[in-house]
Motif scaffolding. Sequence first.
Motif, PDB file in Angstrom:
ATOM      1  N   MET A   1     -25.053 -71.015  50.371  1.00  0.00           N
ATOM      2  CA  MET A   1     -23.666 -71.373  50.089  1.00  0.00           C
ATOM      3  C   MET A   1     -23.112 -70.448  49.004  1.00  0.00           C
ATOM      4  O   MET A   1     -23.751 -70.229  47.972  1.00  0.00           O
ATOM      5  CB  MET A   1     -23.578 -72.841  49.612  1.00  0.00           C
ATOM      6  CG  MET A   1     -22.168 -73.299  49.327  1.00  0.00           C
ATOM      7  SD  MET A   1     -22.144 -75.074  48.897  1.00  0.00           S
ATOM      8  CE  MET A   1     -20.403 -75.277  48.567  1.00  0.00           C
ATOM      9  N   LYS A   2     -21.940 -69.912  49.247  1.00  0.00           N
ATOM     10  CA  LYS A   2     -21.349 -68.976  48.293  1.00  0.00           C
ATOM     11  C   LYS A   2     -20.851 -69.707  47.062  1.00  0.00           C
ATOM     12  O   LYS A   2     -20.147 -70.700  47.151  1.00  0.00           O
ATOM     13  CB  LYS A   2     -20.194 -68.234  48.960  1.00  0.00           C
ATOM     14  CG  LYS A   2     -19.631 -67.120  48.087  1.00  0.00           C
ATOM     15  CD  LYS A   2     -18.550 -66.377  48.828  1.00  0.00           C
ATOM     16  CE  LYS A   2     -17.983 -65.251  47.983  1.00  0.00           C
ATOM     17  NZ  LYS A   2     -16.932 -64.516  48.711  1.00  0.00           N
ATOM     18  N   GLU A   3     -21.211 -69.228  45.893  1.00  0.00           N
ATOM     19  CA  GLU A   3     -20.823 -69.868  44.636  1.00  0.00           C
ATOM     20  C   GLU A   3     -19.367 -69.567  44.304  1.00  0.00           C
ATOM     21  O   GLU A   3     -18.874 -68.468  44.540  1.00  0.00           O
ATOM     22  CB  GLU A   3     -21.714 -69.355  43.508  1.00  0.00           C
ATOM     23  CG  GLU A   3     -21.463 -70.075  42.186  1.00  0.00           C
ATOM     24  CD  GLU A   3     -22.407 -69.598  41.098  1.00  0.00           C
ATOM     25  OE1 GLU A   3     -22.257 -70.035  39.952  1.00  0.00           O
ATOM     26  OE2 GLU A   3     -23.293 -68.788  41.414  1.00  0.00           O
ATOM     27  N   ASN A   4     -18.660 -70.580  43.801  1.00  0.00           N
ATOM     28  CA  ASN A   4     -17.271 -70.393  43.415  1.00  0.00           C
ATOM     29  C   ASN A   4     -17.165 -69.387  42.286  1.00  0.00           C
ATOM     30  O   ASN A   4     -17.977 -69.385  41.355  1.00  0.00           O
ATOM     31  CB  ASN A   4     -16.665 -71.731  42.948  1.00  0.00           C
ATOM     32  CG  ASN A   4     -16.375 -72.655  44.093  1.00  0.00           C
ATOM     33  OD1 ASN A   4     -16.016 -72.215  45.170  1.00  0.00           O
ATOM     34  ND2 ASN A   4     -16.549 -73.939  43.854  1.00  0.00           N
ATOM     35  N   LYS A   5     -16.186 -68.527  42.359  1.00  0.00           N
ATOM     36  CA  LYS A   5     -15.920 -67.607  41.275  1.00  0.00           C
ATOM     37  C   LYS A   5     -15.376 -68.390  40.091  1.00  0.00           C
ATOM     38  O   LYS A   5     -14.583 -69.315  40.259  1.00  0.00           O
ATOM     39  CB  LYS A   5     -14.896 -66.563  41.717  1.00  0.00           C
ATOM     40  CG  LYS A   5     -14.549 -65.554  40.638  1.00  0.00           C
ATOM     41  CD  LYS A   5     -13.502 -64.583  41.140  1.00  0.00           C
ATOM     42  CE  LYS A   5     -13.124 -63.603  40.023  1.00  0.00           C
ATOM     43  NZ  LYS A   5     -12.061 -62.666  40.468  1.00  0.00           N
ATOM     44  N   ILE A   6     -15.821 -68.052  38.886  1.00  0.00           N
ATOM     45  CA  ILE A   6     -15.336 -68.750  37.700  1.00  0.00           C
ATOM     46  C   ILE A   6     -14.779 -67.730  36.715  1.00  0.00           C
ATOM     47  O   ILE A   6     -15.075 -66.544  36.787  1.00  0.00           O
ATOM     48  CB  ILE A   6     -16.448 -69.588  37.034  1.00  0.00           C
ATOM     49  CG1 ILE A   6     -17.625 -68.702  36.611  1.00  0.00           C
ATOM     50  CG2 ILE A   6     -16.911 -70.692  37.959  1.00  0.00           C
ATOM     51  CD1 ILE A   6     -18.708 -69.445  35.870  1.00  0.00           C
ATOM     52  N   PHE A   7     -13.958 -68.242  35.779  1.00  0.00           N
ATOM     53  CA  PHE A   7     -13.328 -67.410  34.762  1.00  0.00           C
ATOM     54  C   PHE A   7     -14.230 -67.263  33.557  1.00  0.00           C
ATOM     55  O   PHE A   7     -14.924 -68.192  33.163  1.00  0.00           O
ATOM     56  CB  PHE A   7     -12.037 -68.077  34.293  1.00  0.00           C
ATOM     57  CG  PHE A   7     -10.803 -67.535  34.958  1.00  0.00           C
ATOM     58  CD1 PHE A   7     -10.866 -66.675  36.028  1.00  0.00           C
ATOM     59  CD2 PHE A   7      -9.556 -67.903  34.486  1.00  0.00           C
ATOM     60  CE1 PHE A   7      -9.726 -66.182  36.633  1.00  0.00           C
ATOM     61  CE2 PHE A   7      -8.407 -67.425  35.086  1.00  0.00           C
ATOM     62  CZ  PHE A   7      -8.493 -66.565  36.159  1.00  0.00           C
ATOM     63  N   THR A   8     -14.196 -66.095  32.961  1.00  0.00           N
ATOM     64  CA  THR A   8     -14.792 -65.927  31.646  1.00  0.00           C
ATOM     65  C   THR A   8     -13.760 -66.346  30.605  1.00  0.00           C
ATOM     66  O   THR A   8     -12.580 -66.521  30.905  1.00  0.00           O
ATOM     67  CB  THR A   8     -15.179 -64.460  31.391  1.00  0.00           C
ATOM     68  OG1 THR A   8     -13.979 -63.662  31.373  1.00  0.00           O
ATOM     69  CG2 THR A   8     -16.107 -63.948  32.473  1.00  0.00           C
ATOM     70  N   ARG A   9     -14.205 -66.485  29.361  1.00  0.00           N
ATOM     71  CA  ARG A   9     -13.289 -66.846  28.279  1.00  0.00           C
ATOM     72  C   ARG A   9     -12.176 -65.806  28.156  1.00  0.00           C
ATOM     73  O   ARG A   9     -10.994 -66.152  28.015  1.00  0.00           O
ATOM     74  CB  ARG A   9     -14.060 -66.963  26.973  1.00  0.00           C
ATOM     75  CG  ARG A   9     -13.189 -67.312  25.760  1.00  0.00           C
ATOM     76  CD  ARG A   9     -14.048 -67.433  24.513  1.00  0.00           C
ATOM     77  NE  ARG A   9     -13.251 -67.833  23.375  1.00  0.00           N
ATOM     78  CZ  ARG A   9     -12.587 -66.980  22.596  1.00  0.00           C
ATOM     79  NH1 ARG A   9     -12.617 -65.676  22.861  1.00  0.00           N
ATOM     80  NH2 ARG A   9     -11.888 -67.417  21.570  1.00  0.00           N
ATOM     81  N   ARG A  10     -12.518 -64.529  28.214  1.00  0.00           N
ATOM     82  CA  ARG A  10     -11.527 -63.458  28.073  1.00  0.00           C
ATOM     83  C   ARG A  10     -10.491 -63.527  29.190  1.00  0.00           C
ATOM     84  O   ARG A  10      -9.295 -63.363  28.956  1.00  0.00           O
ATOM     85  CB  ARG A  10     -12.222 -62.097  28.070  1.00  0.00           C
ATOM     86  CG  ARG A  10     -11.276 -60.927  27.824  1.00  0.00           C
ATOM     87  CD  ARG A  10     -12.046 -59.619  27.871  1.00  0.00           C
ATOM     88  NE  ARG A  10     -13.050 -59.560  26.828  1.00  0.00           N
ATOM     89  CZ  ARG A  10     -12.808 -59.159  25.585  1.00  0.00           C
ATOM     90  NH1 ARG A  10     -11.580 -58.784  25.231  1.00  0.00           N
ATOM     91  NH2 ARG A  10     -13.775 -59.116  24.688  1.00  0.00           N
ATOM     92  N   GLN A  11     -10.935 -63.777  30.408  1.00  0.00           N
ATOM     93  CA  GLN A  11     -10.003 -63.867  31.533  1.00  0.00           C
ATOM     94  C   GLN A  11      -9.085 -65.071  31.387  1.00  0.00           C
ATOM     95  O   GLN A  11      -7.905 -65.007  31.703  1.00  0.00           O
ATOM     96  CB  GLN A  11     -10.783 -63.952  32.845  1.00  0.00           C
ATOM     97  CG  GLN A  11     -11.468 -62.663  33.245  1.00  0.00           C
ATOM     98  CD  GLN A  11     -12.396 -62.854  34.427  1.00  0.00           C
ATOM     99  OE1 GLN A  11     -13.100 -63.855  34.537  1.00  0.00           O
ATOM    100  NE2 GLN A  11     -12.393 -61.881  35.327  1.00  0.00           N
ATOM    101  N   ALA A  12      -9.632 -66.184  30.901  1.00  0.00           N
ATOM    102  CA  ALA A  12      -8.825 -67.383  30.747  1.00  0.00           C
ATOM    103  C   ALA A  12      -7.737 -67.185  29.704  1.00  0.00           C
ATOM    104  O   ALA A  12      -6.592 -67.606  29.883  1.00  0.00           O
ATOM    105  CB  ALA A  12      -9.707 -68.565  30.358  1.00  0.00           C
ATOM    106  N   ILE A  13      -8.091 -66.523  28.599  1.00  0.00           N
ATOM    107  CA  ILE A  13      -7.100 -66.261  27.553  1.00  0.00           C
ATOM    108  C   ILE A  13      -6.019 -65.321  28.066  1.00  0.00           C
ATOM    109  O   ILE A  13      -4.831 -65.501  27.801  1.00  0.00           O
ATOM    110  CB  ILE A  13      -7.780 -65.692  26.301  1.00  0.00           C
ATOM    111  CG1 ILE A  13      -8.668 -66.767  25.657  1.00  0.00           C
ATOM    112  CG2 ILE A  13      -6.749 -65.210  25.293  1.00  0.00           C
ATOM    113  CD1 ILE A  13      -9.514 -66.268  24.513  1.00  0.00           C
TER     114      ILE A  13
END
Length: 248
Positions: A1-13
């Motif tokens: 199953m392909k894992e969902n892409k998640i944000f890093t702290r830098r990307q979220a900011i």
Amino acid sequence: MKENKIFTRRQAIATGLTAIGGLLLPGCSKPLPPTYGKILRMADLLTYTSQRALLPDQSLVKEYHYGDITSFPATGTTNPADNKLRSNSSEEYGRLQKDAFAKWHLSIEGQVARPGKYSIADIQKFPSRTQITRHTCEEGWTAIAQWTGLPLGHLLESVGILPSARFVNFYAYDGWKDSIDLFDAFHPQTILAYGMNGRSLAIPHGAPVRLRVETQVGYKSMKYLKRIVVTDEFSEMLTPGFSWYAGI
């Protein structure tokens, strides 16, 4: 199953500086608050755009010394267990209080890769932050206290916020609900506080865990936390008459 892409702290900011507001003034690069255009939220525009323009790098608010700590009233606070209207939440809080919050859990869900529930012990396993800051109440008074807790950004990184995430909604046992954007959620001084002035958080100050949003007016630092929901859409949650963004 392909894992969902998640944000890093830098990307979220970075997202917090651009897409979270959702709008830009014509010919201007300043992001607008999601409440832009709503009559009861007109004050949001000035404080939101000013702070985002003047403090783009998540500047810290002033921190004080231990000797600067003052008395700290808990005005307007009602123990959720004493709510005369009695709700499922108030009854649940009463049961948790009798057991010294040993069975309390904070739920985090929504646009996250790993939703879950966290006990006080779970939260205290994370690296903590202690800060002495000034609380500015909407009623006009101020007080200084020491707060110890888990930086909210650490928890969000742990559960893995998804690229669709834009806002963090909070729900409390006393019925209060509110939200902040990811930029403020990842601010280093935004914490889930479980300690005050070297002791466990007291009931009048929001036990067992309260939010501290040091860049905004006091009512944004919600007490009696029950549930956190990360979402991709802004929801008008706050009581009319209060600004969604109340930067100081």
